[in-house]
Design an enzyme around this catalytic site. Structure first.
Site: not given
Ligand code: SAH
Length: 342
Positions: A90, A330
């Protein structure tokens, strides 16, 4: 998997077109149509020879399928793409004051398995190819128009797919490609060993965001289990090198989770930890996921956490979450759609 022309850097398209029996300039013309004008249909490239266009029809530029486009009330759009092996991925497009920001994925699934993130719930399936990374941007541009910023913050961990993702970004930034400013691209990583160094040294400048989420190694290993061989100190050392190489500050991302990492004591620990780092802190509201038992702290707690960092001279943002009503966190759309007949 058959190689797509989008796996080649646009600077190599002229030679590719020579190999196909045509001229170098045909490759340059084609790259301009694709990267600068947003045309992905060979037949529309009217200044290419008819025979060449017909030859190219067997290798479509967009060889992924648009399964679904969804729209949230706040203006965010999302596309769900089906890849050649039926994997789903996505990508999101969000409106902003300066233009649209797109958010793209790097892997199918994710091996890091952060406790609060939906992306890793089913583990890692595979890395995306350079072409698949680019196609997310292309589909979004085709469906929703031009974008102003790119954030690599979708599903997956760039640190585990550096060649393909940095390759795709290079195609977008390079003059032979889209000539898109690297300063308007942010890559987000949990920073497995070597990832920050690769991002700092890949030859084009992009903005770096590091997902930290904790102020102690113990809590970080619990929340970000996929990279247990890594201490926060090692990570910050590598980030310091990033600053020295690029001259750019980085962002520390911290998802606030009620009762887990949101106390004033933890805010102070974080401030102490980052004291010597050239960074900005982005506090991210937790986007609720049904299967998980985390909660976003109340407004007062978030403000107090942010204030403590500001009192320690940090620049801090408390990010607004987008696309809440459309599963923007995500991986959620993908998870909900897997197993459905779409
Ligand atoms: N793997 C990379 C990029 C993907 S997630 C990383 O971890 O940075 C991008 C951002 O969204 C990251 O900071 C992650 O921790 C955050 N994220 C993931 N799930 C989330 C959620 N349920 N609520 C808020 N932020 C979230």
């Amino acid at each position: 998997m058959t190689q797509s022309i989008l796996d080649l850097h646009p600077r190599d398209w002229p030679q590719h077109f020579v190999d196909l029996g045509y001229k170098k300039f045909h490759g340059r013309i084609a790259a301009r149509w694709v990267f600068q004008r947003g045309i992905y249909d060979w037949q529309q490239m009217t200044d290419l020879p008819t025979a060449l266009r017909e030859q190219l029809l067997s290798t479509p530029l967009l060889d992924t399928e648009l399964v679904k486009a969804s729209h949230a009330e706040d203006g965010a759009h999302k596309v769900l793409l089906k890849l050649a092996d039926d994997s789903l991925v996505e990508a999101v497009c969000m409106p902003g004051s300066k233009g649209q920001t797109i958010c793209i994925s790097t892997q199918v699934g994710c091996g890091i398995q952060c406790g609060f993130c939906a992306s890793g719930m089913d583990g890692l399936k595979r890395n995306l190819t350079q072409s698949e990374v680019l196609q997310q941007a292309f589909w979004l541009r085709r469906e929703f128009g031009d974008f102003h910023r790119i954030v690599v913050m979708g599903m997956g961990e760039i640190g585990h797919n550096l060649d393909n993702v940095l390759g795709a970004l290079d195609c977008l930034i390079d003059e032979a490609g889209a000539n898109f400013s690297g300063r308007r691209i942010t890559v987000s990583t949990v920073a497995p060993k070597g990832a920050i160094a690769a991002i700092a040294n890949f030859g084009k400048t992009v903005q770096l965001a590091i997902s930290l989420h904790a102020s102690t190694d113990e809590l970080r290993q619990e929340l970000v289990p996929g990279i247990h061989d890594r201490t926060i100190e090692q990570l910050l050392d590598e980030a310091e090198d990033y600053f020295n190489i690029t001259g750019r500050e980085f962002t520390i991302e911290y998802v606030l989770l009620s009762g887990v990492n949101d106390s004033l004591e933890q805010a102070q620990q974080l401030a102490d930890l980052l004291r010597n780092s050239r960074c900005h802190v982005n506090l991210i509201p937790y986007n609720h996921i049904d299967e998980l038992d985390f909660h976003y702290p109340d407004g007062k707690t978030c403000e107090a956490f942010a204030q403590r960092l500001k009192d320690n001279s940090f620049s801090v943002t408390l990010r607004q979450s987008m696309g809440k009503d459309q599963d923007a966190a995500c991986g959620q759309l993908r998870r909900r759609t897997i197993g459905l007949d779409v």
